[in-house]
Design a protein around this motif. Structure first.
Motif, PDB file in Angstrom:
ATOM      1  N   LEU A 153       1.034   3.033   3.534  1.00  0.00           N
ATOM      2  CA  LEU A 153       0.293   3.918   2.628  1.00  0.00           C
ATOM      3  C   LEU A 153       1.017   4.106   1.305  1.00  0.00           C
ATOM      4  CD1 LEU A 153      -2.111   5.959   2.314  1.00  0.00           C
ATOM      5  CD2 LEU A 153      -0.583   7.692   3.280  1.00  0.00           C
ATOM      6  N   ALA A 154       2.336   4.141   1.346  1.00  0.00           N
ATOM      7  CA  ALA A 154       3.142   4.351   0.138  1.00  0.00           C
ATOM      8  C   ALA A 154       4.244   3.293   0.113  1.00  0.00           C
ATOM      9  CB  ALA A 154       3.734   5.759   0.121  1.00  0.00           C
ATOM     10  N   PRO A 155       3.921   2.082  -0.302  1.00  0.00           N
ATOM     11  CA  PRO A 155       4.887   0.971  -0.231  1.00  0.00           C
ATOM     12  C   PRO A 155       6.097   1.182  -1.131  1.00  0.00           C
ATOM     13  CG  PRO A 155       2.926   0.329  -1.473  1.00  0.00           C
ATOM     14  CD  PRO A 155       2.623   1.664  -0.862  1.00  0.00           C
ATOM     15  N   PRO A 156       7.172   0.452  -0.867  1.00  0.00           N
ATOM     16  CA  PRO A 156       8.427   0.634  -1.613  1.00  0.00           C
ATOM     17  C   PRO A 156       8.287   0.507  -3.120  1.00  0.00           C
ATOM     18  CG  PRO A 156       8.819  -0.694   0.343  1.00  0.00           C
ATOM     19  CD  PRO A 156       7.337  -0.510   0.253  1.00  0.00           C
ATOM     20  N   ASP A 157       7.412  -0.400  -3.592  1.00  0.00           N
ATOM     21  CA  ASP A 157       7.302  -0.559  -5.042  1.00  0.00           C
ATOM     22  C   ASP A 157       6.725   0.676  -5.714  1.00  0.00           C
ATOM     23  OD1 ASP A 157       4.809  -0.953  -3.918  1.00  0.00           O
ATOM     24  OD2 ASP A 157       4.213  -2.526  -5.328  1.00  0.00           O
ATOM     25  N   LEU A 158       5.903   1.445  -4.962  1.00  0.00           N
ATOM     26  CA  LEU A 158       5.362   2.693  -5.505  1.00  0.00           C
ATOM     27  C   LEU A 158       6.475   3.719  -5.692  1.00  0.00           C
ATOM     28  CD1 LEU A 158       2.559   3.738  -6.295  1.00  0.00           C
ATOM     29  CD2 LEU A 158       2.347   4.698  -3.999  1.00  0.00           C
ATOM     30  N   TRP A 159       7.362   3.811  -4.716  1.00  0.00           N
ATOM     31  CA  TRP A 159       8.504   4.726  -4.820  1.00  0.00           C
ATOM     32  C   TRP A 159       9.443   4.294  -5.945  1.00  0.00           C
ATOM     33  CZ3 TRP A 159       8.932   9.230  -2.090  1.00  0.00           C
ATOM     34  CH2 TRP A 159       8.056   9.400  -1.016  1.00  0.00           C
ATOM     35  N   ALA A 160       9.693   3.000  -6.047  1.00  0.00           N
ATOM     36  CA  ALA A 160      10.584   2.493  -7.098  1.00  0.00           C
ATOM     37  C   ALA A 160      10.002   2.790  -8.480  1.00  0.00           C
ATOM     38  CB  ALA A 160      10.803   0.993  -6.927  1.00  0.00           C
ATOM     39  N   GLU A 161       8.695   2.608  -8.621  1.00  0.00           N
ATOM     40  CA  GLU A 161       8.031   2.863  -9.901  1.00  0.00           C
ATOM     41  C   GLU A 161       8.139   4.321 -10.291  1.00  0.00           C
ATOM     42  OE1 GLU A 161       3.445   3.470 -10.545  1.00  0.00           O
ATOM     43  OE2 GLU A 161       3.884   1.318 -10.483  1.00  0.00           O
ATOM     44  N   GLN A 162       7.908   5.228  -9.332  1.00  0.00           N
ATOM     45  CA  GLN A 162       7.952   6.657  -9.633  1.00  0.00           C
ATOM     46  C   GLN A 162       9.383   7.166  -9.815  1.00  0.00           C
ATOM     47  OE1 GLN A 162       5.339   8.601 -10.437  1.00  0.00           O
ATOM     48  NE2 GLN A 162       4.292   6.613 -10.353  1.00  0.00           N
ATOM     49  N   ARG A 163      10.336   6.572  -9.135  1.00  0.00           N
ATOM     50  CA  ARG A 163      11.738   6.939  -9.372  1.00  0.00           C
ATOM     51  C   ARG A 163      12.168   6.529 -10.775  1.00  0.00           C
ATOM     52  NH1 ARG A 163      12.713   6.059  -3.576  1.00  0.00           N
ATOM     53  NH2 ARG A 163      13.576   8.015  -2.752  1.00  0.00           N
ATOM     54  N   ALA A 164      11.728   5.369 -11.204  1.00  0.00           N
ATOM     55  CA  ALA A 164      12.053   4.919 -12.559  1.00  0.00           C
ATOM     56  C   ALA A 164      11.431   5.842 -13.598  1.00  0.00           C
ATOM     57  CB  ALA A 164      11.576   3.484 -12.764  1.00  0.00           C
ATOM     58  N   ALA A 165      10.189   6.265 -13.365  1.00  0.00           N
ATOM     59  CA  ALA A 165       9.515   7.171 -14.297  1.00  0.00           C
ATOM     60  C   ALA A 165      10.220   8.527 -14.336  1.00  0.00           C
ATOM     61  CB  ALA A 165       8.057   7.351 -13.889  1.00  0.00           C
ATOM     62  N   ALA A 166      10.670   9.007 -13.167  1.00  0.00           N
ATOM     63  CA  ALA A 166      11.377  10.289 -13.115  1.00  0.00           C
ATOM     64  C   ALA A 166      12.714  10.204 -13.833  1.00  0.00           C
ATOM     65  CB  ALA A 166      11.582  10.711 -11.658  1.00  0.00           C
ATOM     66  N   THR A 167      13.414   9.112 -13.665  1.00  0.00           N
ATOM     67  CA  THR A 167      14.690   8.913 -14.363  1.00  0.00           C
ATOM     68  C   THR A 167      14.483   8.929 -15.870  1.00  0.00           C
ATOM     69  OG1 THR A 167      15.550   7.615 -12.513  1.00  0.00           O
ATOM     70  CG2 THR A 167      16.663   7.372 -14.632  1.00  0.00           C
ATOM     71  N   GLU A 168      13.431   8.279 -16.321  1.00  0.00           N
ATOM     72  CA  GLU A 168      13.124   8.208 -17.749  1.00  0.00           C
ATOM     73  C   GLU A 168      12.743   9.569 -18.314  1.00  0.00           C
ATOM     74  OE1 GLU A 168      12.792   6.221 -21.375  1.00  0.00           O
ATOM     75  OE2 GLU A 168      13.494   5.452 -19.442  1.00  0.00           O
ATOM     76  N   ALA A 169      12.184  10.463 -17.465  1.00  0.00           N
ATOM     77  CA  ALA A 169      11.694  11.763 -17.934  1.00  0.00           C
ATOM     78  C   ALA A 169      12.806  12.790 -18.123  1.00  0.00           C
ATOM     79  CB  ALA A 169      10.655  12.312 -16.953  1.00  0.00           C
TER      80      ALA A 169
END
Length: 382
Positions: free
Chosen positions: A232-248
């Motif tokens: 339901l929530a594959p690893p690439d989704l988590w990686a994408e959102q972690r990158a966005a959070a780091t950038e924020a």
């Protein structure tokens, strides 16, 4: 089809969690004691886990129905398409709770749910009836929650509670949960333009959570979540959102927050935790008694969770010193969490707001005093 999700929260923090969800673009659809519901896509359960500061965990509401009969319960649970949630080899541990319901025997709820889900998975996979389910893959924890004969089947996406940020590996005598500390900061009027002082900071949880908020650093960035192993929530989704959070994340604070404590070991642990959280330069910790604490800044915010002592009488001096400190900070606001019945009398003025919160199982009151607003939030002296 959107997912029905819910964030659980300690009593008294539901409104805070609701505001957090709204800020994420996920406005609550329903709020009750201990939970806030909202709708979203799989990416939103990822975002909620990474960003919610005051919530305990994030769950998927897989199914809901009214039920007073165990046979009916077994049939309804077995008719659900569990392959949507549970991969072929996933473990699915079952917990259950029941409040004021005909289905009151918790072990029976657990065993019947386990059997019904296992049979449904076997049938969906074409396995022979009664075939063992492997359960060697990533876990999908399931909670059966029955309240007043209403059954909710919930999938836990979080794992260890959201207060497990990952930065606190040393403990003090009475640690405050990070989620409660964040809730207190969010209930206060503090923002990154104002001074902050916690004169009895213990191992640093309150000022650390404030610094994370001030720098817009996602509290779940340093940890893992149980749903990271789900289709339901594959690893690439988590990686994408972690990158966005780091950038924020925002730059360091212009002036460090202040934390103090009489215990030298607690101050050392606070510095250690702040470094692990990535906000070591944003907080100045100092070993000193409350009576010697102070600040040259104006229009700041005093935050505190003073020690209560084994008996309230042991904490009188601490609370008196805290009240005197606040009264010396003439244009400051304050948010103090304590069960001490005489704290308001010690301060000598009526709180603008009082809110009941629980520190663990201990009922406390958050006393909020609102000082004058800063002439300008930008460039106010620190």
């Amino acid at each position: 089809m959107p997912l029905l999700l819910q964030a659980t929260a300690a009593f008294g923090l539901e409104a805070v969690v609701g505001r957090e969800l709204t800020a994420l673009g996920l406005p609550p659809t329903e709020t009750e004691d201990g939970r806030v519901r909202f709708e979203g896509e799989p990416v939103d359960l990822v975002r909620a886990n990474l960003w919610l500061r005051a919530a305990d965990r994030v769950q998927v509401v897989a199914e809901e129905f009214d039920c007073t009969d165990f046979d009916q319960f077994f049939e309804v649970v077995g008719a659900i398409d569990w392959t949507r949630w549970i991969p072929y080899d996933a473990a699915f541990p079952i917990t259950a709770r029941s409040v004021r319901s005909a289905l009151g025997h918790v072990p029976t709820l657990q065993s019947m749910a386990k059997k019904a889900i296992a049979e449904a998975l076997c049938e969906a996979r074409g396995d022979a009836p009664g075939s063992p389910v492997p359960e060697v893959g990533p876990p999908v924890p399931i909670e059966v929650n029955v309240r007043k004969d209403h059954v909710s089947l919930l999938l836990d996406t979080t794992g260890p509670g959201l207060h497990k940020r990952g930065y606190r590996d040393l403990s003090g005598p009475a640690p405050m949960k990070e989620t409660l500390a964040a809730g207190i900061v969010l209930l206060s009027v503090w923002d990154r333009e104002r001074p902050l002082l916690d004169p009895c900071c213990g191992t640093g949880t309150l000022p650390i959570e404030a610094a994370l908020i001030g720098r817009n650093m996602a509290p779940g960035l340093q940890r893992e979540f149980v749903a990271e192993g789900w289709p339901l929530a594959p690893p690439d989704l988590w990686a994408e959102q972690r990158a966005a959070a780091t950038e924020a994340a925002l730059p360091p604070l212009d002036s460090p927050l202040q934390g103090g404590d009489l215990d030298r070991n607690a101050v050392s642990a606070a510095r250690h935790h702040a470094e692990r959280a990535g906000v070591g330069d944003d907080i100045h910790f100092q070993q000193r008694p409350i009576a010697e604490a102070g600040s040259k800044g104006s229009h700041g915010v005093l935050l505190a969770n003073p020690p209560y002592g084994e008996r309230l009488g042991d904490a009188d001096t601490v609370h008196q010193d805290l009240a005197a400190l606040f009264n010396r900070l003439e244009d400051w606001s304050a948010a103090v969490l304590t069960p001490h019945p005489a704290f308001a009398t010690m301060v000598g003025r009526k709180a603008n707001r009082r809110r009941k919160l629980y520190n663990g199982t201990l009922a406390c009151t958050l006393h909020q005093y609102l000082g004058p607003k800063p002439p300008s939030l930008t460039g106010s002296p620190v």
